[in-house]
Design a protein around this motif. Structure first.
Motif, short mmCIF file in Angstrom:
data_model
loop_
_atom_site.label_atom_id
_atom_site.label_comp_id
_atom_site.label_asym_id
_atom_site.label_seq_id
_atom_site.Cartn_x
_atom_site.Cartn_y
_atom_site.Cartn_z
N ILE A 50 48.85 4.87 -68.26
CA ILE A 50 48.88 3.32 -68.75
C ILE A 50 47.55 2.72 -69.31
N GLY A 51 46.61 3.30 -69.13
CA GLY A 51 45.28 2.76 -69.72
C GLY A 51 45.38 3.30 -71.00
N PHE A 52 45.73 4.28 -71.45
CA PHE A 52 46.17 4.62 -73.00
C PHE A 52 46.80 3.55 -73.87
N TRP A 53 48.08 3.23 -73.06
CA TRP A 53 48.95 2.12 -74.01
C TRP A 53 48.05 0.93 -73.90
N ALA A 54 47.42 0.52 -72.71
CA ALA A 54 46.42 -0.82 -72.81
C ALA A 54 45.61 -0.53 -73.77
N PHE A 55 44.86 0.47 -74.09
CA PHE A 55 43.73 0.69 -75.11
C PHE A 55 44.34 0.56 -76.42
N LEU A 56 45.51 1.18 -76.71
CA LEU A 56 46.00 1.12 -78.07
C LEU A 56 46.39 -0.36 -78.38
N THR A 57 46.72 -1.10 -77.42
CA THR A 57 47.17 -2.62 -77.50
C THR A 57 46.12 -3.47 -77.65
N LEU A 58 44.95 -3.26 -77.06
CA LEU A 58 43.85 -3.94 -77.28
C LEU A 58 43.21 -3.69 -78.57
N GLN A 59 43.25 -2.60 -79.16
CA GLN A 59 42.71 -2.13 -80.31
C GLN A 59 43.31 -2.91 -81.71
N GLY A 60 45.04 -2.74 -81.55
CA GLY A 60 45.74 -3.45 -82.40
C GLY A 60 45.40 -4.98 -82.49
N LEU A 61 45.31 -5.90 -81.22
CA LEU A 61 45.03 -6.82 -81.22
C LEU A 61 43.76 -7.63 -81.75
N ALA A 62 43.05 -6.62 -81.59
CA ALA A 62 41.66 -7.01 -82.16
C ALA A 62 41.42 -6.99 -83.47
N ILE A 63 42.28 -6.14 -84.18
CA ILE A 63 42.32 -6.20 -85.61
C ILE A 63 43.07 -7.34 -86.13
N LEU A 64 44.30 -7.75 -85.49
CA LEU A 64 45.10 -8.89 -85.74
C LEU A 64 43.94 -10.00 -85.65
N MET A 65 43.45 -10.17 -84.76
CA MET A 65 42.41 -11.48 -84.46
C MET A 65 41.60 -11.59 -85.57
N ALA A 66 40.78 -10.37 -85.91
CA ALA A 66 39.94 -10.41 -86.76
C ALA A 66 40.34 -10.63 -88.18
N GLN A 67 41.45 -9.98 -88.78
CA GLN A 67 41.70 -10.00 -90.26
C GLN A 67 43.16 -10.85 -90.37
N HIS A 68 44.07 -11.23 -89.38
CA HIS A 68 45.10 -11.89 -89.69
C HIS A 68 45.32 -12.82 -88.50
N GLN A 69 44.65 -14.07 -88.38
CA GLN A 69 44.79 -15.10 -87.48
C GLN A 69 46.14 -15.83 -87.50
N ASP A 70 46.97 -15.91 -88.67
CA ASP A 70 48.16 -16.36 -88.71
C ASP A 70 49.11 -15.62 -87.89
N ILE A 71 48.99 -14.21 -88.16
CA ILE A 71 49.87 -13.25 -87.76
C ILE A 71 49.42 -13.20 -86.19
N PHE A 72 48.39 -13.28 -85.66
CA PHE A 72 48.16 -13.20 -84.30
C PHE A 72 48.47 -14.46 -83.50
N ALA A 73 48.59 -15.69 -84.18
CA ALA A 73 49.12 -16.92 -83.77
C ALA A 73 50.76 -16.83 -83.48
N VAL A 74 51.61 -16.27 -84.50
CA VAL A 74 52.96 -15.87 -84.36
C VAL A 74 53.13 -15.10 -83.21
#
Length: 207
Positions: A50-74
């Motif tokens: 379960i931690g593996f899935w949580a880690f992958l999710t957090l990494q992906g969201l961190a990239i979206l937040m840093a590089q694609h704010q509009d996509i993250f908002a949607v």
């Protein structure tokens, strides 16, 4: 991360963990048919999965937040709607996933650990759930410490609950109580999910 946000995460993770389903069936089967130690090993590896899935999710969201704010908002809005939909489903089908099969054959510690890990890794819906949940809770200035706090919360709650199952609840009165009241456990989790989803939806319109 503020206390309110963290408590929201804790509430959802706890109710998700205690709701009977395939993972509980596996941990119970291992604990009852083998031993409590087998069950503890399965609980730890399940938490790692379960931690593996949580880690992958957090990494992906961190990239979206840093590089694609509009996509993250949607994604945040869609995640809120998904959480609300999960909450409605929890209410609609409350109690229908409570049957568990605890029969099993003798296995080694390695096989028990493998079973705990695989039941979580073979559940990609966990990634979708964390994607929806984390997108509602993480701040825009998420750093490594916050990511670790989120991951550790998920891992400790999931692992801790199933260790309790392995050591104390397998065949015990608490598990029997949960089974008798699974409808309200499901509805309680559904309510929390709906409230989280509505919070995001209303917030998007207000802002």
């Amino acid at each position: 991360m503020d206390l309110t946000t963290w408590l929201s995460l804790v509430a959802v993770c706890v109710m998700g963990a205690i709701s009977p389903g395939p993972s509980l069936a596996v941990i119970l089967r291992v604990s009852i048919s083998q031993s409590s130690l087998h069950g503890v090993l399965a609980a730890i590896t399940h938490g790692l999965g379960i931690g593996f899935w949580a880690f992958l999710t957090l990494q992906g969201l961190a990239i979206l937040m840093a590089q694609h704010q509009d996509i993250f908002a949607v994604l945040t809005v869609l995640g809120g709607l998904y959480l609300a939909w999960l909450g409605v489903k929890a209410w609609r089908y409350a109690g229908q996933g409570s049957d568990v099969n605890v029969e099993g054959v003798k296995s080694s510690y390695w096989e028990s650990a493998r079973d705990g890990l695989m039941i979580s890794l073979m559940n990609p819906k966990a990634a979708l759930f964390f994607l929806a949940l984390f997108s509602q809770l993480i701040p825009h200035n998420m750093d490594a410490l916050i990511k670790f706090q989120l991951w550790a919360t998920v891992f400790v709650i999931d692992t801790g609950w199933y260790i309790i199952v392995a050591l104390l609840l397998a065949g015990g009165p608490v598990l029997a109580w949960l089974r008798r009241h699974i409808v309200w456990v499901d509805r309680g989790m559904g309510t929390v999910l709906i409230l989280l989803g509505l919070k995001v939806a209303i917030g998007s319109f207000v802002s």
